[in-house]
Design an enzyme around this catalytic site. Structure first.
Site, mmCIF file in Angstrom:
data_model
loop_
_atom_site.group_PDB
_atom_site.id
_atom_site.type_symbol
_atom_site.label_atom_id
_atom_site.label_comp_id
_atom_site.label_asym_id
_atom_site.label_seq_id
_atom_site.Cartn_x
_atom_site.Cartn_y
_atom_site.Cartn_z
ATOM 1 N N GLY A 1 0.826 -1.200 0.000
ATOM 2 C CA GLY A 1 0.000 0.000 0.000
ATOM 3 C C GLY A 1 0.853 1.241 0.000
ATOM 4 O O GLY A 1 1.984 1.234 0.496
ATOM 5 N N GLY B 92 0.326 5.797 -0.043
ATOM 6 C CA GLY B 92 -0.571 6.947 -0.079
ATOM 7 C C GLY B 92 0.082 8.151 0.548
ATOM 8 O O GLY B 92 1.289 8.162 0.814
ATOM 9 N N GLY C 266 2.188 7.589 3.693
ATOM 10 C CA GLY C 266 3.433 6.836 3.626
ATOM 11 C C GLY C 266 3.217 5.519 2.907
ATOM 12 O O GLY C 266 2.409 5.438 1.980
ATOM 13 N N VAL D 183 2.957 0.978 3.193
ATOM 14 C CA VAL D 183 2.710 -0.207 4.014
ATOM 15 C C VAL D 183 3.417 -1.393 3.366
ATOM 16 O O VAL D 183 3.310 -1.607 2.152
ATOM 17 C CB VAL D 183 1.204 -0.506 4.151
ATOM 18 C CG1 VAL D 183 0.989 -1.734 5.030
ATOM 19 C CG2 VAL D 183 0.467 0.691 4.733
ATOM 20 N N ASP E 186 -12.741 9.121 9.898
ATOM 21 C CA ASP E 186 -12.329 8.816 8.528
ATOM 22 C C ASP E 186 -12.826 7.424 8.140
ATOM 23 O O ASP E 186 -12.092 6.624 7.571
ATOM 24 C CB ASP E 186 -10.807 8.911 8.391
ATOM 25 C CG ASP E 186 -10.362 9.055 6.935
ATOM 26 O OD1 ASP E 186 -11.181 9.504 6.104
ATOM 27 O OD2 ASP E 186 -9.213 8.722 6.623
#
EC number: 2.7.11.1
Length: 418
Positions: free
Chosen positions: A91, A93, A96, A98, A218
């Site tokens: 991941g 974004g 940062g 993952v 969120d």
């Protein structure tokens, strides 16, 4: 007019920037009462006001709260992730990256366990605050529908201060991924119901089942991850906030979140309550029903905003079927889908006080799941591919004859945040 800070989606490397926002509500209070009769439950309109009921108003320092967490060294995590190799990145974004990795089990050093390592980007004070927030929240909360935080790292190396978080690994990725065209897996209707139930359980725990209240702030499909058994768990608490102090009805805060999920009253006033999460949950239910994202700029102009697009189709059963995710290929009980839409509509009342609490939402979703299970063995394992779904095509077991089940729609307003 004041500009509000939003993230416009989950694009790679995208930072939160001020943008103009237009959000519409689905229901008026009167309409919500009519649709709620489907559940034969008490009317919840206008009965809820937010109060922390004695919940604590401040957090102890991280050092005392993180005692149950494992403290990793940067060397440990470099080894676990092949020196943060892109080959194990799962991941990326604005927050940062993952990475998937393996670490030794503390109880048995001969056993290795899979983990997800989040390496926060260098975003100064805000990045550090989000890191501390995650450690604070997940260091003391534990629930089967929250992703478990195993440990953390805050250490200097040749690249400067490194802030990392280590979570349990969730092999089946996010709900957002499986609802997108990128995934060859089709989430069955039964599985979508269970995901809705799991997410409601997680939010209910955060809002109502601890001595303090946590507002997620969120809530979105990309923050709902799936474990090896396809159980849904909430993740990414960097924007979470404590609920209001005793005697107060809301928390005043900068407006942040993701386009398409934020409640209109939060955008307008910056007043945050747990009902803001309830709104986001309602949006998420329509994602499960339609397979569409809340905002999708790649669609035709009239279909880019999910809530605006579904509105004309909700007046009768025949029209309603046109918004259902085509990848389901008719394999759903139409009454089950309609009832989940009723729950969504309750969550999307413009008056936040008229929205149900998450425990009330969970009760409604539980009834839908129970009714669905009564129709036979639920199909909780997703179909392997769209082709497999076509090969297994069966008759639609839904019924008709429920024209007007939704009721008259509220005339939307446009809200500009800037």
């Amino acid at each position: 007019m004041k500009c509000f800070l939003f993230s416009g989606g989950d694009k790679r490397g995208e930072q939160k920037t001020p943008i103009s926002v237009s959000l519409t509500s689905i229901f008026s209070d009167r309409e919500i009462n009519r649709s709620g009769s489907e559940f034969n439950s008490r009317d919840v309109s206008g009965t809820s006001t937010e109060s922390s009921m004695g919940r604590k108003n401040s957090y102890p320092p991280v050092s005392t709260r993180a005692s149950n967490l494992r403290e990793f060294s940067i060397t440990d995590l470099k080894s676990a992730t092949k020196n943060f190799s892109r080959s194990v990145m799962i991941g990326e974004g604005g927050f940062g990256c993952v990475f998937r990795g393996t670490v030794r089990n503390l109880e048995d050093s001969s056993v290795k366990i899979e983990v997800a390592v989040k390496q926060l980007g260098k975003r100064g004070l805000q990045g550090h605050k989000e890191w501390v927030t995650e450690v604070n929240f997940l260091g003391i909360v534990e629930h089967t529908n929250l992703v478990k935080l195993l440990g953390y790292c805050a250490e200097d190396d040749e690249r400067g201060i490194q802030r990392l978080l280590v979570y349990e690994y969730m092999p089946n990725r996010s709900v957002e991924f499986h609802l997108s065209p990128r995934s060859l897996t089709v989430l069955t209707w039964d599985l979508r119901l269970r995901i809705a139930q799991d997410a409601a359980r997680g939010l209910t725990y955060l809002h109502e089942e601890m001595e303090f209240q946590i507002i997620f702030r969120d809530f979105k499909s990309s923050n709902i991850l799936l474990d090896e058994d396809w159980k849904a768990k909430l993740s990414d608490f960097g924007l979470a906030r404590l609920g209001p102090s005793e005697g107060l009805t809301h928390v005043s805060t900068d407006v942040v979140g993701t386009m398409g999920y934020a409640a209109p009253e939060y955008i307008q006033t910056g007043r945050l309550t747990s009902k803001s999460d309830v709104w986001g949950y309602g949006v998420f239910l329509y994602e499960l029903i339609t397979g569409r994202r809340p905002v999708d700029r790649n669609r035709p102009k009239g279909e880019q905003k999910l809530l605006e697009w579904v509105r004309p189709y909700l007046s009768d059963t025949r029209k309603f079927k046109l918004i259902l995710d085509p990848r389901l290929e008719g394999k759903y009980p139409i009454k089950s889908v309609q009832k989940l839409a009723v729950v969504a509509n309750r969550c999307l009342v413009r008056n936040s006080k008229a929205r149900p609490k998450m425990s009330e939402v969970l009760e409604m979703v539980n009834k839908i799941v129970e009714a669905s299970s009564g129709n036979g063995s639920p199909q909780l394992v997703p179909l392997n591919s769209v082709k497999a779904s076509r090969d297994a095509r069966g008759k639609n077991n839904g019924g008709g004859g429920e024209g007007g089940w939704f009721g008259k729609l509220w005339n939307p307003k446009t809200i500009r945040a800037c």
